[in-house]
Design a protein around this motif. Structure first.
Motif, short mmCIF file in Angstrom:
data_model
loop_
_atom_site.label_atom_id
_atom_site.label_comp_id
_atom_site.label_asym_id
_atom_site.label_seq_id
_atom_site.Cartn_x
_atom_site.Cartn_y
_atom_site.Cartn_z
N GLY A 1 68.99 56.88 72.61
CA GLY A 1 69.22 57.30 71.30
C GLY A 1 70.54 57.19 70.38
N THR B 1 70.04 52.71 67.08
CA THR B 1 68.81 52.02 66.79
C THR B 1 68.99 50.62 66.56
OG1 THR B 1 68.85 52.39 64.33
CG2 THR B 1 67.60 54.00 65.57
N HIS C 1 72.45 50.45 64.33
CA HIS C 1 72.56 51.56 63.50
C HIS C 1 73.04 52.85 64.29
CE1 HIS C 1 70.97 49.91 59.50
NE2 HIS C 1 70.42 49.12 60.48
N THR D 1 73.12 56.62 65.30
CA THR D 1 72.79 57.70 64.97
C THR D 1 73.75 59.00 64.48
OG1 THR D 1 72.94 58.63 67.13
CG2 THR D 1 70.97 57.28 66.45
N ASP E 1 74.80 61.73 65.61
CA ASP E 1 75.50 62.38 66.64
C ASP E 1 76.45 61.41 67.22
OD1 ASP E 1 73.92 64.33 66.75
OD2 ASP E 1 72.79 64.21 68.33
N THR E 2 76.00 59.90 67.13
CA THR E 2 76.95 58.81 67.64
C THR E 2 78.27 58.89 66.74
OG1 THR E 2 75.23 57.64 68.44
CG2 THR E 2 77.45 56.54 68.06
#
Length: 291
Positions: A53, A56, A67, A69, A71-72
């Motif tokens: 997760g 994406t 892409h 996220t 949090d990343t």
């Protein structure tokens, strides 16, 4: 001879995140090849990151776009905070106030995983164990410690305190305490290696030879990887507690000059977000020091 830098594939993907939160797969594969990584290695890493997760995935092969996220992207924040603090220390802008910051916890065996994670987090934040369940830092780390404990659900088991009177055994001299509590020799060795990595790359960046975009990004990723290896175990002790000269100061100054040279080479266009932030942090500290 230029020292070879081992760059984990996962770090490479994170390092290539741009301002809009994307990673261009074609650039990723090109830079990976220059670093000696196979296409299969990159594909497996992308698959794992998507499954976790962290990213994406849109499109296929080299035409794909990753892409990050939310949090990343947010994961870059604390690193930037610590790097900013390090440069301010190097510039003499963060003098030590003589205060030791302590964190104590008593997490039951039933929450062993949370207890072990909190212990690892305290070390990552620059803490050193005084005894079981009691850690000390020379920096004001309370917001980071509280945030970590809160996420782990053990905030009620945490106690925070500070003191200017710290003794361990018969030792109370702050410099000697710092020498005993933290492995300064090992940390210094990592910075000596960072110097060996940065010097020839700075010479290359400052030279007249043409370098491709992939060459520039590869150099930036190598510098980031080696800087991370040096700084992750570094508690960022105040200069007053360290041997002089401290190799971390010289190493970070060299890396900052490399970032400046990289920026001049590509005019800041398309530079991965992590390097833009690093360069901005170095400039902030330099400007404040001159001011």
């Amino acid at each position: 001879m230029i020292d070879h830098v081992e760059v984990p594939t996962r770090m490479l993907v994170h390092a290539l995140v741009r301002e809009d939160g994307t990673v261009d797969a074609d650039e990723l594969y090109s830079v990976a090849a220059l670093l000696g990584m196979s296409d299969q290695q990159v594909r497996l890493c992308i698959k794992r990151l998507v499954a976790e997760g962290a990213f994406t995935h849109q499109g296929r092969g080299r035409k794909a776009l990753l892409h990050a996220t939310v949090d990343t992207e947010d994961a870059f924040g604390p690193t930037a905070d610590f790097l900013r603090h390090a440069f301010r220390q190097d510039a003499g802008l963060e003098p030590w106030d003589g205060v030791w910051h302590l964190a104590a916890f008593a997490v039951p065996e039933s929450a062993r995983k949370a207890r072990d994670t909190l212990r690892d987090t305290l070390v990552h934040l620059g803490g050193a164990p005084l005894q079981n369940g009691l850690y000390v830092s020379a920096n004001a780390w309370e917001p980071y410690v509280e945030e970590a404990a809160g996420k782990l659900g053990v905030l009620d088991a945490l106690s925070l305190l500070s003191t200017t009177d710290l003794r361990k055994g018969g030792t109370e001299d702050p410099v000697e305490l710092a020498r005993r509590l933290w492995p300064q020799g090992e940390i210094a060795d990592r910075y000596h290696r960072l110097v060996r990595v940065a010097e020839p790359r700075l010479e290359r960046l400052a030279g007249a030879a043409e370098l491709t975009s992939a060459d520039l990004v590869t150099t930036a990723v190598e510098l980031a990887a080696e800087l991370t290896r040096a700084m992750e175990p570094d508690p960022l002790l105040p200069p007053e507690l360290l041997p002089r000269p401290w190799p971390g100061t010289h190493a970070r100054e060299l890396v900052a000059r490399c970032w400046a040279a990289l920026y001049r080479r590509d005019h800041g266009e398309g530079t991965p977000i992590i390097f833009q932030r690093y360069a901005d942090i170095a400039r902030e500290a330099a400007k404040a020091h001159r001011g």
